[in-house]
Scaffold this active site. Structure first.
Site, PDB file in Angstrom:
ATOM      1  CB  VAL A  43     150.116   9.773 -14.082  1.00  0.00           C
ATOM      2  CG1 VAL A  43     149.737  11.145 -14.601  1.00  0.00           C
ATOM      3  CG2 VAL A  43     150.191   9.773 -12.582  1.00  0.00           C
ATOM      4  CB  SER A  44     151.616   4.980 -16.400  1.00  0.00           C
ATOM      5  OG  SER A  44     150.625   5.022 -17.391  1.00  0.00           O
ATOM      6  CB  THR A  45     155.289   5.968 -13.293  1.00  0.00           C
ATOM      7  OG1 THR A  45     155.570   7.237 -13.891  1.00  0.00           O
ATOM      8  CG2 THR A  45     155.375   4.867 -14.338  1.00  0.00           C
ATOM      9  CD  GLN A  86     153.612   8.989 -16.614  1.00  0.00           C
ATOM     10  OE1 GLN A  86     152.588   8.497 -16.189  1.00  0.00           O
ATOM     11  NE2 GLN A  86     154.061   8.762 -17.834  1.00  0.00           N
TER      12      GLN A  86
END
Length: 186
Positions: A8-10, A13
């Protein structure tokens, strides 16, 4: 052996959806990252790539979890293939360990190469059209030919330091040395 990779990007998330899907199809080991795919350093992916062995398959929920660009993805799959490792994407239904999966992936690769070639051709055509209209590409010269000659002359007289010459002329040291080398070649 199926090896799962989730990203996940962050930190906000959640990996639950991806991890559930990877566990459901039977991944024996999972690696994960909480980092943007644009970052080249992804520790979880690096661990997964070190862990897999010939005959294993790396499984991802979607291809964009593995790589941001098609070019990078193709390079990764080529590298995995050379090591005898497959790649399976659950959402796109691609499995490079099968003949049809390899075919689909190679079609993606051919389309990406075709697109790169089109971009290159359009760029070259644009540059050629600009030249015909008298435009030159590249960065403008810092100094006129006369000022370049003056800078070289000042350097040759050895009355000023390189730093002083550069300050007077408003150029950097590498630029001055380039002008000096160019004058020697004449």
């Amino acid at each position: 052996m199926l090896i799962g990779y989730a990203r996940v990007s962050t930190d906000d998330q959640n990996l639950a959806l991806q991890k559930d899907a990877l566990n459901q199809i039977g991944c024996e080991k999972l690696f994960e990252d909480h980092i943007s795919g644009a970052k080249s350093e992804r520790p979880g992916l690096e661990q997964a790539l070190q862990y897999v062995r010939k005959g294993d398959i790396i499984v991802v929920w979607r291809l964009d979890r593995l790589s941001r660009s098609l070019k990078d993805l193709i390079e990764m799959v080529t590298s995995l293939e050379s090591r005898g490792i497959g790649l399976k994407s659950l959402q796109e239904s691609i499995d490079t360990s099968t003949s049809s999966g390899k075919l689909i992936f190679h079609l993606f690769g051919a389309l990406a190469e075709f697109e790169r070639n089109l971009i290159r051709e359009r760029t070259q055509a644009g540059l050629q059209a600009a030249r015909v209209r008298g435009r030159k590409g590249g960065r403008p010269k810092a100094l006129t030919t006369d000022k370049q000659a003056l800078a070289v002359k000042l350097y040759g007289e050895k009355e000023h330091t390189v730093g002083q010459i550069c300050e007077m002329m408003g150029i950097s040291k590498p630029t001055l040395y380039k002008y000096i080398e160019s004058a020697k070649g004449k």
